[in-house]
Scaffold this motif. Structure first.
Motif, PDB file in Angstrom:
ATOM      1  N   THR A 148      33.957  44.182  70.081  1.00  0.00           N
ATOM      2  CA  THR A 148      34.542  43.498  68.930  1.00  0.00           C
ATOM      3  C   THR A 148      33.672  43.692  67.695  1.00  0.00           C
ATOM      4  N   GLN A 149      32.380  43.521  67.832  1.00  0.00           N
ATOM      5  CA  GLN A 149      31.465  43.683  66.709  1.00  0.00           C
ATOM      6  C   GLN A 149      31.459  45.124  66.210  1.00  0.00           C
ATOM      7  N   GLN A 150      31.471  46.067  67.133  1.00  0.00           N
ATOM      8  CA  GLN A 150      31.482  47.472  66.730  1.00  0.00           C
ATOM      9  C   GLN A 150      32.758  47.808  65.974  1.00  0.00           C
ATOM     10  N   LEU A 151      33.891  47.337  66.482  1.00  0.00           N
ATOM     11  CA  LEU A 151      35.171  47.612  65.838  1.00  0.00           C
ATOM     12  C   LEU A 151      35.247  46.939  64.470  1.00  0.00           C
ATOM     13  N   PHE A 152      34.717  45.742  64.368  1.00  0.00           N
ATOM     14  CA  PHE A 152      34.729  45.006  63.096  1.00  0.00           C
ATOM     15  C   PHE A 152      33.968  45.781  62.022  1.00  0.00           C
ATOM     16  N   MET A 153      32.803  46.299  62.363  1.00  0.00           N
ATOM     17  CA  MET A 153      32.003  47.052  61.400  1.00  0.00           C
ATOM     18  C   MET A 153      32.657  48.400  61.080  1.00  0.00           C
ATOM     19  N   PHE A 154      33.217  49.049  62.097  1.00  0.00           N
ATOM     20  CA  PHE A 154      33.881  50.335  61.869  1.00  0.00           C
ATOM     21  C   PHE A 154      35.047  50.192  60.898  1.00  0.00           C
ATOM     22  N   GLN A 155      35.866  49.163  61.096  1.00  0.00           N
ATOM     23  CA  GLN A 155      37.022  48.991  60.224  1.00  0.00           C
ATOM     24  C   GLN A 155      36.605  48.713  58.787  1.00  0.00           C
ATOM     25  N   PHE A 156      35.497  47.989  58.616  1.00  0.00           N
ATOM     26  CA  PHE A 156      35.023  47.728  57.259  1.00  0.00           C
ATOM     27  C   PHE A 156      34.594  49.016  56.567  1.00  0.00           C
ATOM     28  N   VAL A 157      33.810  49.839  57.269  1.00  0.00           N
ATOM     29  CA  VAL A 157      33.346  51.096  56.689  1.00  0.00           C
ATOM     30  C   VAL A 157      34.529  52.002  56.369  1.00  0.00           C
ATOM     31  N   ARG A 158      35.467  52.100  57.288  1.00  0.00           N
ATOM     32  CA  ARG A 158      36.634  52.954  57.050  1.00  0.00           C
ATOM     33  C   ARG A 158      37.452  52.455  55.869  1.00  0.00           C
ATOM     34  N   GLN A 159      37.514  51.155  55.692  1.00  0.00           N
ATOM     35  CA  GLN A 159      38.263  50.564  54.586  1.00  0.00           C
ATOM     36  C   GLN A 159      37.702  51.035  53.242  1.00  0.00           C
TER      37      GLN A 159
END
Length: 284
Positions: A204-215
């Motif tokens: 969950t934490q990894q996905l949360f950070m990934f989505q922010f960077v991709r955004q």
């Protein structure tokens, strides 16, 4: 293939209908104010690389502790229903036919909603001076909650006691959001949804950070700050930075109810200039 892996791919999809790209984290405003130069070198203070590194660090120190707390609290509380099912199984009852006791289920649902509301309220308080970021967060959170209720709630893997409990909680959360009794901020709802579908806290934490960077990279491409091919290379480089941030800060949980955190150090805004950038968006 494991179900969690499949769900991670679904949630990481850029086409996920949650409004995930409604915010540029202040990038657009910073560009128009010429606070970020298109041709700046990576070592310059007004470079895009500096902006995204600062933004990602801020995300890890401010939003991630809210997401982690929401996930952890949800997992902890709904495990009470899981225990009831396991106990029934040991007594020779068919687990597929077991229904969690209504009193226990209602109690757990109320407890989950109560703690999520408190986390959400605290997030709202910390964002209250930034109306742009607040709107973006609630738009994304509301979108994800709608996706869960209209999509994942009807999936077969949710057809068990814990799954149906999470569906009931999500419906009540959306009702509260529509009544204005909670804001349904993105980090809070993201943590809840990932817990509800069974994704681990680490993923969950990894996905949360990934989505922010991709955004942010998506916004940068749209603004013609970087090209799509260059963006791919830069996103690959950001993996190390994101991993380091998770290693340092993944243990943090927002602690608004702890006397040991009287200065609010569990979740802090590390880049106040970014907040100014975001606040300028309505003046573009």
């Amino acid at each position: 293939m494991e179900r969690e892996t499949w769900l991670l791919w679904l949630l990481a999809d850029s086409q996920l209908p949650t409004g995930g790209f409604v915010a540029s984290a202040g990038l657009e405003a910073a560009m128009q104010a010429r606070l970020i130069r298109e041709n700046a070198s990576e070592t310059d203070s007004d470079s895009f690389i500096g902006f995204i590194r600062g933004s990602t660090y801020n995300q890890a120190r401010f939003a991630l502790p809210f997401c982690s707390r929401a996930h952890e609290e949800t997992m902890h509380l709904i495990s009470r229903v899981q225990s009831d099912v396991k106990d029934s199984a040991t007594e020779g009852v068919d687990t597929d036919a077991v229904k969690a006791d209504e009193d226990t289920t209602d109690s757990v649902a109320t407890d989950v909603i109560d703690i999520l509301q408190r986390i959400d309220d605290y997030h709202q308080t910390m964002l209250s001076s930034n109306s742009v970021a607040m709107r973006a967060s609630t738009a994304q959170g509301g979108g994800l909650l709608t996706l869960f209720n209209r999509g994942y709630a009807h999936a077969r893997f949710m057809d068990h006691a814990r799954g149906q409990l999470c569906v009931a909680i999500a419906k009540r959360l959306q009702r509260l959001a529509r009544l204005g009794e909670m804001r349904a901020h993105w980090p809070v709802i993201f943590g809840f949804v990932c817990a509800a579908v069974g994704i681990s806290i680490e993923h969950t934490q990894q996905l949360f950070m990934f989505q922010f960077v991709r955004q942010i990279f998506s916004a940068a491409i749209r603004l013609n700050l970087v090209g799509p091919l260059r963006a791919q290379a830069l996103q690959c480089d950001m993996q190390l930075a994101a991993s380091d941030l998770l290693e340092q800060h993944a243990h943090l949980r927002v602690a608004f109810d702890s006397p040991e955190d009287v200065f609010g150090e569990s979740a802090v805004y590390t880049e106040p200039v970014l907040e100014l950038y975001q606040g300028m968006h309505d003046r573009l």
